[in-house]
Design a protein around this motif. Structure first.
Motif, short mmCIF file in Angstrom:
data_model
loop_
_atom_site.label_atom_id
_atom_site.label_comp_id
_atom_site.label_asym_id
_atom_site.label_seq_id
_atom_site.Cartn_x
_atom_site.Cartn_y
_atom_site.Cartn_z
N GLY A 136 10.25 0.51 2.19
CA GLY A 136 10.60 0.28 0.80
C GLY A 136 9.45 -0.35 0.03
O GLY A 136 8.29 -0.28 0.44
N ARG A 137 9.77 -0.99 -1.08
CA ARG A 137 8.75 -1.62 -1.94
C ARG A 137 8.51 -3.05 -1.50
O ARG A 137 8.67 -3.99 -2.29
CB ARG A 137 9.20 -1.59 -3.40
N SER A 138 8.11 -3.23 -0.26
CA SER A 138 7.93 -4.58 0.28
C SER A 138 6.46 -4.89 0.48
O SER A 138 5.70 -4.06 0.98
CB SER A 138 8.66 -4.71 1.62
N ALA A 139 6.08 -6.11 0.12
CA ALA A 139 4.73 -6.61 0.36
C ALA A 139 4.82 -7.93 1.10
O ALA A 139 5.62 -8.80 0.74
CB ALA A 139 3.97 -6.79 -0.94
N ILE A 140 4.01 -8.06 2.13
CA ILE A 140 3.93 -9.30 2.90
C ILE A 140 2.63 -9.99 2.51
O ILE A 140 1.56 -9.39 2.59
CB ILE A 140 3.95 -9.01 4.41
N LEU A 141 2.73 -11.23 2.07
CA LEU A 141 1.55 -11.98 1.63
C LEU A 141 1.28 -13.12 2.61
O LEU A 141 1.98 -14.12 2.62
CB LEU A 141 1.76 -12.54 0.22
N ARG A 142 0.26 -12.95 3.44
CA ARG A 142 -0.13 -14.02 4.35
C ARG A 142 -1.04 -15.00 3.61
O ARG A 142 -2.00 -14.59 2.95
CB ARG A 142 -0.89 -13.45 5.55
#
Length: 283
Positions: A136-142
């Motif tokens: 989906g429209r997911s972003a993971i920000l480390r």
């Protein structure tokens, strides 16, 4: 309307200032130890985007409470991702440098092999894998070494110690990028808005303050900016053992984030000055 999981944490507090019309869910509204509640909250609110700024962040306590940390950091974000995918809306999920083993001196890229050293890192990685699998429209920000005028963090700890001591020993062989919570909050909002228009920007990104420094040098800058005459003696991490192992190398390559969203690594010294100014206003 954006929906934010988290209410009183460092990033959530900054998001409240940035998004006065957003809805913020604390433990009372959505307890992350009950992941289905997160799924239900998103479907009920039907927001335009979701930011997950909530997590089990007690790194040392996680060593003895990994099962709970796994639910909060690993299972709950997956339920958020499933709900967001069902509604076809963006999800921004905050993660950490602790998913890496901290070896070497080269900045880690988003696609590098992960190998967490502690329970906290393992549980955050479970969440990353689950969110990525849902898609989906997911972003993971480390991100890394978060600080602000709110909650508990390294800056406030140093200031507290500096009130009663004229010399401190601080770890000098762990290197990373201190990151102001307000900069993380701004980055999260930018990502959420971009993902609404450009779903192809979904993925994993790194975002940390520049330049990379040791904890000891971070402490020296804190005292330099406050004018406190505190001598900081650098020591190896082995001289300050903790229940959870920390990565020695927390440098992160943020070039893909800048390319995707047009945001450069923030100057943490400028962020520190703003935080110190905020703290001075409240004392």
């Amino acid at each position: 309307m954006m929906l934010v999981f988290g209410k009183t944490g460092q990033v959530a507090t900054e998001l409240r200032a940035l998004l006065p019309n957003a809805r913020f869910l604390g433990r009372e509204q959505a307890d992350l130890t009950e992941p289905k509640a997160c799924f239900d909250a998103i479907l009920a609110a039907r927001p335009e985007a979701v930011i997950n700024a909530a997590a089990y962040t007690a790194v040392d306590y996680a060593e003895e409470n990994e099962a709970t940390a796994d639910v909060v950091n690993g299972v709950a974000p997956v339920q958020m991702a499933k709900a967001c995918a069902e509604l076809d809306i963006p999800l921004v999920h905050i993660s950490t440098d602790y998913v890496f083993d901290g070896s070497g001196v080269v900045p880690f890229k988003p696609g590098d092999i992960t190998a967490p050293l502690c329970a906290y890192g393992r549980t955050k990685l479970v969440g990353e894998h689950g969110v990525t699998e849902v898609g989906g429209r997911s972003a993971i920000l480390r991100t890394s070494w978060v600080f602000s005028a709110h909650g508990g963090n390294f800056v406030k700890t140093m200031l507290r110690y500096g009130e009663t001591r004229d010399k401190l020993t601080v770890v000098a062989d762990q290197i990373g990028g201190p990151t102001a919570a307000c900069d993380i909050a701004k980055a999260c909002v930018t990502i959420a808005r971009k993902l609404k228009v450009y779903p192809d920007k979904a993925g994993i990104y790194h975002f940390s303050g520049a330049p990379d420094v040791s904890w000891a040098d971070f402490a020296r800058e804190i005292f330099a900016q406050t004018g406190k005459k505190v001598v900081v003696e650098g020591i190896p991490a082995t001289s300050y053992p903790t229940p959870a192992a920390r990565p020695y190398n927390s440098r992160m390559d943020c070039t893909s984030f800048e390319a995707a969203f047009g945001i450069r690594r923030p100057d943490w010294k400028a962020g520190l000055a703003d935080v110190l100014s905020d703290l001075e206003k409240t004392t």
